[in-house]
Design a protein around this motif. Structure first.
Motif, PDB file in Angstrom:
ATOM      1  N   GLY A   1       1.032  -1.172   0.101  1.00  0.00           N
ATOM      2  CA  GLY A   1       0.032  -0.105  -0.046  1.00  0.00           C
ATOM      3  C   GLY A   1       0.773   1.198  -0.149  1.00  0.00           C
ATOM      4  N   ASP A   2       1.937   1.259   0.823  1.00  0.00           N
ATOM      5  CA  ASP A   2       2.712   2.495   0.799  1.00  0.00           C
ATOM      6  C   ASP A   2       3.455   2.675  -0.561  1.00  0.00           C
ATOM      7  N   ILE A   3       4.003   1.470  -1.113  1.00  0.00           N
ATOM      8  CA  ILE A   3       4.541   1.766  -2.427  1.00  0.00           C
ATOM      9  C   ILE A   3       3.558   2.216  -3.442  1.00  0.00           C
ATOM     10  N   TYR A   4       2.148   1.966  -3.319  1.00  0.00           N
ATOM     11  CA  TYR A   4       1.353   2.404  -4.516  1.00  0.00           C
ATOM     12  C   TYR A   4       0.904   3.758  -4.223  1.00  0.00           C
ATOM     13  N   SER A   5       0.779   4.159  -2.674  1.00  0.00           N
ATOM     14  CA  SER A   5       0.732   5.612  -2.194  1.00  0.00           C
ATOM     15  C   SER A   5       1.742   6.429  -2.928  1.00  0.00           C
ATOM     16  N   ASP A   6       3.025   5.854  -2.697  1.00  0.00           N
ATOM     17  CA  ASP A   6       4.183   6.959  -3.217  1.00  0.00           C
ATOM     18  C   ASP A   6       4.003   7.001  -4.637  1.00  0.00           C
ATOM     19  N   ALA A   7       3.520   6.082  -5.239  1.00  0.00           N
ATOM     20  CA  ALA A   7       3.117   5.887  -6.838  1.00  0.00           C
ATOM     21  C   ALA A   7       1.912   6.815  -7.251  1.00  0.00           C
ATOM     22  N   ARG A   8       1.423   7.364  -6.235  1.00  0.00           N
ATOM     23  CA  ARG A   8       0.050   8.005  -6.320  1.00  0.00           C
ATOM     24  C   ARG A   8      -0.965   7.187  -7.016  1.00  0.00           C
ATOM     25  N   ASN A   9      -1.031   5.979  -6.786  1.00  0.00           N
ATOM     26  CA  ASN A   9      -1.804   4.925  -7.247  1.00  0.00           C
ATOM     27  C   ASN A   9      -2.906   4.681  -6.167  1.00  0.00           C
ATOM     28  N   ILE A  10      -3.781   5.653  -5.683  1.00  0.00           N
ATOM     29  CA  ILE A  10      -4.684   5.567  -4.497  1.00  0.00           C
ATOM     30  C   ILE A  10      -5.686   4.093  -4.564  1.00  0.00           C
ATOM     31  N   PRO A  11      -6.306   4.035  -5.564  1.00  0.00           N
ATOM     32  CA  PRO A  11      -6.937   2.911  -5.656  1.00  0.00           C
ATOM     33  C   PRO A  11      -6.235   1.597  -5.165  1.00  0.00           C
TER      34      PRO A  11
END
Length: 169
Positions: free
Chosen positions: A63-73
């Motif tokens: 989730g943190d990696i996706y959040s860093d990539a701005r892939n919130i869904p």
């Protein structure tokens, strides 16, 4: 930004997995994440969650990696998998998930997760206050979506408008 929910006192904490292989993969993923090698980190995390589908910390780091990539869904999806694996793992995981849900307009989901977060004892006062304010924002969003206000966009001519889009949605 790392949201991974680990002890603040710097002491080593046992991970939620009992699989040594999943633990090794998670440690490799953590090293890769710290080196900003998200592709390598994600590969290791995918293997770790295949090895142990209830490995909460692996889902949080995903989730943190996706959040860093701005892939919130996808960040929300990963955090939710962590919650599903162990709903009582960390109240803060509900707070993090709710913040992401609010960011993309998932108002009811965000409200539910803020309320779950606030249902725990010993929630820090500052986060409780932010959560309370965010629940109000969710209520406003839910109501606004249920009762949209019609509007019409008018081009005010060359003295005001350029050929570019001049609105924010």
């Amino acid at each position: 930004q790392i949201y991974l929910v680990l002890p603040a006192d710097g002491q080593t904490q046992a991970l939620s997995t009992r699989s040594k292989k999943a633990e090794r993969l998670f440690m490799d993923a953590s090293d890769a994440y710290n080196a900003r090698d998200y592709v390598r980190a994600m590969k290791a995390l995918n293997k770790a969650t295949e090895e142990d589908p209830a490995f909460v910390e692996a889902y949080i780091l995903k989730g943190d990696i996706y959040s860093d990539a701005r892939n919130i869904p996808e960040a929300i999806s990963s955090y939710k998998k962590g919650i599903d694996a162990n709903p009582e793992f960390s109240p803060n995981l509900y707070y993090i998930t709710a913040n992401n849900e609010l960011m993309i307009g998932r108002y009811q989901d965000a409200k539910n997760d803020y309320e779950k977060f606030m249902s725990y004892a010993n929630v820090p006062a500052e986060k409780r206050d932010r959560s309370t304010n965010s629940v109000h924002a969710c209520d406003f969003g839910i109501d606004a979506m249920a009762h949209p206000v019609p509007f019409h966009l008018d081009n005010l001519g060359d003295n005001v408008n350029s050929p570019l889009d001049e609105y924010v949605n």
